[in-house]
Design a protein around this motif. Structure first.
Motif, short mmCIF file in Angstrom:
data_model
loop_
_atom_site.label_atom_id
_atom_site.label_comp_id
_atom_site.label_asym_id
_atom_site.label_seq_id
_atom_site.Cartn_x
_atom_site.Cartn_y
_atom_site.Cartn_z
N GLU A 163 -14.99 44.62 0.67
CA GLU A 163 -13.69 45.76 0.36
C GLU A 163 -14.04 45.68 -1.01
OE1 GLU A 163 -10.82 43.39 4.19
OE2 GLU A 163 -10.86 43.09 1.41
N MET A 200 -11.42 46.61 -4.62
CA MET A 200 -10.47 46.94 -5.35
C MET A 200 -10.58 46.84 -6.47
SD MET A 200 -8.55 46.98 -3.04
CE MET A 200 -7.21 47.13 -3.81
N GLN A 252 -4.73 50.40 -5.04
CA GLN A 252 -5.71 51.34 -4.15
C GLN A 252 -6.71 50.59 -4.30
OE1 GLN A 252 -4.37 55.18 -2.72
NE2 GLN A 252 -6.23 55.16 -1.43
N GLY A 253 -7.43 50.85 -2.75
CA GLY A 253 -9.40 50.08 -3.07
C GLY A 253 -9.73 50.70 -1.83
N LYS A 254 -11.08 50.99 -1.58
CA LYS A 254 -11.78 51.10 -0.99
C LYS A 254 -12.49 49.69 0.42
CE LYS A 254 -13.92 52.83 -4.47
NZ LYS A 254 -15.21 53.48 -5.57
N ARG A 255 -12.54 50.43 1.18
CA ARG A 255 -13.50 49.66 2.06
C ARG A 255 -14.36 50.16 2.79
NH1 ARG A 255 -12.01 48.43 7.83
NH2 ARG A 255 -11.53 46.01 8.59
N PHE A 256 -15.46 49.82 2.93
CA PHE A 256 -17.12 49.99 4.34
C PHE A 256 -17.49 48.56 5.07
CE2 PHE A 256 -17.08 50.59 -0.20
CZ PHE A 256 -17.48 52.10 -0.82
N GLU A 257 -16.87 49.37 6.44
CA GLU A 257 -17.14 48.92 7.70
C GLU A 257 -18.83 49.45 7.68
OE1 GLU A 257 -13.81 49.41 9.95
OE2 GLU A 257 -15.08 50.32 10.78
N LEU A 258 -20.44 48.39 7.63
CA LEU A 258 -21.49 48.54 7.71
C LEU A 258 -21.90 48.09 8.74
CD1 LEU A 258 -22.80 47.58 4.05
CD2 LEU A 258 -21.86 49.64 4.62
N LEU A 292 -21.85 49.95 -3.89
CA LEU A 292 -20.50 50.36 -3.00
C LEU A 292 -19.43 49.63 -3.85
CD1 LEU A 292 -21.40 48.63 0.03
CD2 LEU A 292 -21.37 50.93 -0.46
N LYS A 299 -17.07 40.33 4.10
CA LYS A 299 -16.81 39.08 5.25
C LYS A 299 -17.26 40.12 6.56
CE LYS A 299 -11.91 39.91 3.71
NZ LYS A 299 -10.59 40.64 3.82
#
Lengths: 82, 82
Positions: free
Chosen positions: B7, B9, B39-45, B67, B78
């Motif tokens: 995440e 932010m 508002q921020g970004k969320r990356f799923e790896l 990122l 996380k």
């Protein structure tokens, strides 16, 4: 004061060019072992009061109508414990 | 297979015009009680294997260099339990 997190991700069946670009960059830079990347949005909403069921329903409504595009995106709403 | 969430932010002291716009829209649309939005970004790896300490250190490195922009953004990493 309380905080609610809304996470918005593209639905799994929708192509994610941003995620693909990040995945390609990771691989090129030598970060191996990653098979897929999806990129989404994260909103932190700061509320002036406690989170009630009614308030949460209102935020779910906002997440569906304003923060996400339900045709191509899924959202989750989480209350952040402080 | 395992999944790690990154995440990103904006740092609290950095102005967030996207969040401000969302906050304004929420208020105009009648969603009251929200005092601030970030508002921020969320990356799923998606990883091909188990999450080890070494792997996690590598992802933290990627989060810091690729990122996020550490001058203006904070990130958290996380491991998602499946």
């Amino acid at each position: 004061m309380s905080r609610v997190i809304v996470e918005v991700m593209l639905k799994p069946e929708i192509l994610d060019p941003q995620g693909k670009a990040v995945h390609g960059a990771l691989t090129r830079l030598g970060f191996g072992g990653v098979v897929d990347v999806r990129q989404g949005k994260r909103f932190e909403l700061e509320l002036d009061d406690e989170v009630t069921e009614e308030r949460l329903a209102q935020i779910r409504n906002a997440a569906e109508t304003l923060l996400s595009n339900p045709v191509i995106e899924d959202y989750t709403v989480k209350v952040e414990q402080s």
